[in-house]
Design an enzyme around this catalytic site. Structure first.
Site, PDB file in Angstrom:
ATOM      1  N   CYS A   1      80.130  36.652 -23.303  1.00  0.00           N
ATOM      2  CA  CYS A   1      79.434  36.343 -24.528  1.00  0.00           C
ATOM      3  C   CYS A   1      79.494  37.476 -25.515  1.00  0.00           C
ATOM      4  O   CYS A   1      79.770  36.523 -26.652  1.00  0.00           O
ATOM      5  CB  CYS A   1      77.940  36.524 -23.889  1.00  0.00           C
ATOM      6  SG  CYS A   1      77.297  35.202 -22.738  1.00  0.00           S
TER       7      CYS A   1
ATOM      8  N   ASP B   1      99.392  42.402 -19.133  1.00  0.00           N
ATOM      9  CA  ASP B   1     100.302  42.831 -20.179  1.00  0.00           C
ATOM     10  C   ASP B   1     101.607  43.359 -19.887  1.00  0.00           C
ATOM     11  O   ASP B   1     102.061  43.479 -18.674  1.00  0.00           O
ATOM     12  CB  ASP B   1      99.554  43.594 -20.665  1.00  0.00           C
ATOM     13  CG  ASP B   1     100.113  43.968 -22.256  1.00  0.00           C
ATOM     14  OD1 ASP B   1     101.154  44.146 -23.268  1.00  0.00           O
ATOM     15  OD2 ASP B   1     100.451  45.355 -22.395  1.00  0.00           O
TER      16      ASP B   1
END
Length: 976
Positions: free
Chosen positions: A53, A645
């Site tokens: 959200c 990553d």
């Protein structure tokens, strides 16, 4: 090690930060943009439930022209936007947020603490229906942004705007809903302390002390409790501290007052829990005093000749001595000991939200008042021989109290992790006095709670560190396993940070306190774990939906059961031989109805999720894995794809320059001076490695580099600056191509050679001419290859996304066993890749450590931040791996799977119990097997169901990480 301490600052710093924001709107030149003055606006955003959200809000705002920066704070439900008013308005931003499906309100008079969080203890909640009622009442208050109520911890966390509503009004709302409310904390940026003052004889003395304390700088509020000789203060630790308060009190009123820290009984939660346990224990014992004789007179003595005759002796008409004794003994159990059930039922019915208390009150009242009717009718009749059920009401209440006692006892153990964390701080500390030159001139032992900011404390071998701070003298090894889970002691010397609650092993350290009281790392971790235990998992909504209809449905089934059996008896639908000799058909029907009423248990459903989440997050914290709530736990157990990553995640994150090739004739030291001057302003690990190498060439600890003007960091590519009137570019091939810098064949070959050895090539350009290539190596983390292999065996796909070049990325991926690689990715491209995977049906976890990972961490279903990474990455993540070990990725997923299998087991038991128990209590087995559950047995079964659910969750305390991880060979890596 500074990186360890940095991991614990996760709650102190900024909210979600999205570095991919364009500086100026599309079509506007840098000159036009820089001449515009930016404005700041803060919006209250309602409807955000998760990190996705927050990402949606960020994306909606980011699409608008003229947005300079956006920060979305999911925890406090707000968005802060820096924008250029000549291109976009506050109203346009608000509309963009609403178009994304969220509510938005502009907060005009705001400051950094415009939304605050207060924690409230709520007493009197018995089931999910109660917690839902309180939550609805809180959310209906104007100014409350978000409210979460946890049944298991009996606490509420309320995010509110102080300019609109006060915490006193919030407390009143809870009390109006029929529950007791006590403020735990206001969440303001200040510390609180309670002092006990001796020597107070009059109200005037107390007012004198209050006025003296309020005059001190940094004191925010003073509350007095004359009956306890107690003074409560809230203050800003940067400006003052508890020792100052004690000195002021003792110097007030001719030095007749003495002050000390108010004695605590093992922490606020523990003392409250102990008191609750004592109350239920006392109530249960008193109920036994009355219930045991009732049970004996109705069930045992009636089968002993002689005693039976005495009990059957008539008092008035058909009223017997046994009935009078049972009536007298059952009455205090029903109305005095059982008063709590009447009170709870009245409050619930007043709010039209029936709960478990309503069921208990109805069931026991039916038994008690029918028995009273039977007794009174017998006293008034010459031929009526009634049967009483006083033992039913008394035994029901006794068994339910026993169940509640055992439940509270078990619930207390679910929060043991927090209690252990809170007890890590030592009771005393050695405070050093220094002269103006920094020499030690004295020392004294003080209560550790009296430590103030900038105090210097002495830590002797074998003692716990009393406060967060940094070492100013001495060297030692400190065991940080109790905080970070890292087993090996960490070397500490001058300048290194230490964490309060850790154990000093061999040397003496002098530590300067930096974060004290509620600001300490330990307090931050405790608050994070407490907040995580309050946050509801989405699966909890299932129980909340059921609870709305559960009690009314049970009452309906109970009444229907009584009516069906009563009518069946009235119309002789079953043989008279089915009716026990001591009853008639009406009484048999009543017994079935009461059994249905009291066997149904909404509590077990309500406790199924929160107790498991409490234990799971506590176990995670003890192993160095901070899980931010039930939603993170629920999402993690579904993960089937992990995006890693590279730098600092798969690799150690401490790259070193291993080779330098100059393409023109220039002095190496001068070359590195220019490079370091450009790179020193960058936070990227590769830039830091370059600067560190340049320092070695200068042979100085803190060299002064030439001034860099017009510095620009190009995310994912490198940096640009003007040094000594020369344009310096330091970065990858894309950066040079974007600035039309030609790359010589020699440079291409050097880069290819470096990338083949899993090294990162950095190109340096001066005045649009490539002058040198640096090769930087960042070793893989220990066991990275094994972790990827284990994830494959768990059927979890691994992907690497990095801003580094393709050659290096492919070499690293091949070494660890990752098949899918995305290289030369900008921060927003990492987030886009995550969204692509989600669109393909994957549940994605992102593991990262840097600012450039935060958009992807927010976009992922589960963001995991490596603990040694940046504060922004940690803030954006759902799970923080404090040890920075890749193995903990597996542990976090495995723990979430174990927790949710336990939640499923809880739900199967809670639902199965009700689905089987209610029909049996209603007499489903009576026609075929003559088996029926007396009401007191049904009540005992109901009490046992709640206890069993809590005990099932407590089994998680014995969680051990997967055995595969114990077999990993952890290889040490040293970097010269």
């Amino acid at each position: 090690m500074g990186s360890k301490f940095l991991a614990l600052a996760c709650l102190r710093k900024s909210p979600h930060h999205y570095p991919s924001m364009p500086r100026y709107p599309k079509g506007v030149t840098e000159e036009e943009g820089s001449s515009s003055v930016s404005s700041k606006a803060l919006f209250s955003v309602t409807g955000m439930t998760c990190s996705a959200c927050a990402a949606s809000v960020e994306k909606a705002v980011k699409r608008l022209p003229g947005i300079r920066q956006a920060l979305v704070d999911l925890l406090n439900n707000r968005a802060q936007v820096l924008f250029y008013p000549s291109f976009v308005t506050e109203e346009s931003i608000r509309e963009a947020i609403e178009d994304a499906g969220f509510g938005a309100t502009l907060l005009r008079d705001f400051n950094e603490t415009s939304v605050q969080v207060c924690r409230i203890r709520i007493q009197g909640m018995t089931c999910t229906s109660c917690s839902s009622t309180v939550e609805s009442a809180l959310q209906s208050i104007q100014g409350v942004v978000k409210a979460q109520v946890a049944l298991a911890t009996e606490e509420a966390e309320v995010h509110y705007t102080p300019s609109v509503v006060t915490y006193d009004q919030i407390l009143e709302t809870v009390q109006d809903a029929g529950f007791e409310a006590t403020l735990i904390s206001t969440g303001e940026d200040m510390s609180r302390i309670d002092l006990h003052v001796e020597g107070i004889r009059t109200g005037r003395s107390m007012r004198l002390i209050q006025n003296s304390l309020q005059a001190l700088p940094g004191v925010q509020g003073v509350q007095t409790h004359p009956d306890l000789n107690k003074v409560s203060l809230s203050y800003k630790p940067d400006l003052t501290g508890p020792r100052n308060f004690i000195n002021v009190i003792q110097e007030t009123g001719s030095r007749r007052f003495k002050a000390k820290i108010f004695p605590e009984e093992g922490g606020r939660n523990n003392s409250h829990r102990r008191e609750e346990i004592k109350q239920y224990y006392r109530s249960f014992l008193w109920s036994l005093v009355f219930t045991v004789p009732v049970f004996l007179t109705s069930m045992v003595f009636m089968h002993i000749p002689g005693i039976k005759d005495g009990l059957d002796s008539k008092v008035v008409n058909m009223l017997t001595i046994g009935e009078v004794i049972r009536w007298v003994l059952a009455t205090p159990v029903q109305f005095i000991i059982g008063k709590r059930f009447y009170s709870g039922a009245y409050k619930a019915l007043r709010l039209r939200s029936p709960n478990m208390d309503v069921l208990i009150a109805l069931g026991t009242n039916a038994a008690y008042f029918y028995s009273m009717y039977s007794v009174l009718r017998a006293a008034a009749s010459h031929g009526f021989e009634g049967t009483d059920f006083f033992e039913t009401s008394a035994m029901l209440i006794s068994f339910i109290l026993l169940g509640k006692y055992l439940e509270v006892l078990a619930k207390g153990k679910t929060s043991n992790a927090i209690a252990k964390l809170m007890n890590l701080t030592p009771d005393t500390a050695i405070l050093l006095s220094l002269d103006s030159e920094g020499n030690v001139v004295g020392e004294e032992e003080i209560d550790s709670r009296l430590i103030q900011k900038n105090d210097v404390i002495k830590i002797i071998p074998g003692a716990k560190v009393a406060s967060d701070g940094f070492v100013i003298w001495g060297q030692s090894h400190v065991n940080e396993s109790m905080i970070t889970g890292e087993a090996r002691p960490v070397a500490k010397r001058k300048g290194d940070t230490v964490i309060g609650g850790t154990l000093n092993e061999n040397g003496v350290l002098h530590v300067k306190a930096t974060w004290v009281g509620s600001e300490s790392a330990l307090s931050q971790i405790v608050r994070l774990v407490e907040s995580a235990q309050l946050a509801k998992a989405p699966v909890q909504k299932f129980a909340d939906r059921i609870s709305k209809y559960f009690v009314p449905l049970v009452i309906l089934i109970s009444f229907s059961t009584w009516l069906a059996w009563f009518l069946a008896g009235k119309f002789h639908a079953y043989p008279k031989s089915w009716i026990p000799s001591s009853m008639d058909s009406f009484e048999l029907a009543l017994q079935f109805g009461i059994s249905v009423m009291v066997i149904a248990c909404p509590c077990a459903l309500g406790l199924a999720t929160p107790t498991a989440v409490m234990v799971g997050t506590g176990v995670g914290a003890s192993q160095g894995i901070l899980i931010k709530g039930g939603q993170a736990l629920e999402n993690a157990h579904k993960v089937n794809c992990i995006v890693f990553d590279k730098t600092g995640t798969l690799t150690i994150g401490k790259p070193v320059v291993v080779n330098t090739k100059l393409l023109t004739n220039m002095v190496l030291r001068e070359f590195y001076e220019l490079v370091a001057a450009a790179e020193v302003n960058s936070e990227h690990p590769l830039a830091k490695a370059t600067v560190e190498y340049a320092k070695k060439l200068r042979d100085e600890e803190n060299p002064i580099w030439p001034e860099a003007r017009d510095f620009v960091s190009i995310a994912g590519h490198g940096v640009k600056a003007t040094v000594r009137n020369k344009e310096i570019l330091v970065g990858n091939k894309t950066l040079l191509a974007d600035h039309n810098v030609a790359l010589p064949i020699d440079a291409e070959e050097i880069l290819a050679e470096a990338e083949a050895m899993a090294q990162t090539g950095i190109i340096v350009s001066i005045n649009r001419e490539a002058v040198g290539v640096l090769a930087v190596s960042d070793p893989l983390k220990p066991a990275a290859q094994e972790v990827i292999s284990i994830l494959k065996s768990m059927k979890i796909r691994s992907i690497m996304v990095t801003g580094d070049n393709w050659g290096t990325a492919n070499s690293i991926a091949k070494e660890v066993g990752i098949e899918t690689v995305i290289a030369e990715a900008k921060p927003e491209q990492k987030a886009e890749k995550v969204k692509e995977l989600q669109a393909s049906g994957y549940r994605v976890a992102m593991v990262g450590d840097g600012i450039n990972d935060s958009p992807a961490l927010v976009a992922a279903d589960v963001g995991m931040a490596i603990g040694a990474g940046t504060d922004i990455a940690i803030e954006a993540a759902d799970i923080v791996l404090m040890k920075s070990n890749l193995e903990d990725v597996i542990t976090a997923i495995d723990l979430s799977r174990k927790t949710f299998s336990r939640i499923r087991l809880n739900y199967i038991w809670a639902l199965g119990y009700n689905l089987l128990g209610i029909p049996i209590a209603a007499g489903a087995l009576f026609p075929s097997m003559r088996f029926r559950l007396p009401p007191w047995v049904a009540g005992a079964a109901m009490a046992a169901s709640s206890v069993s659910v809590v005990c099932c969750s407590l089994q998680l305390k014995y969680y051990r990480r997967p055995k595969k991880l114990d077999n990993l060979e952890i290889r040490g890596i040293s970097i010269e």
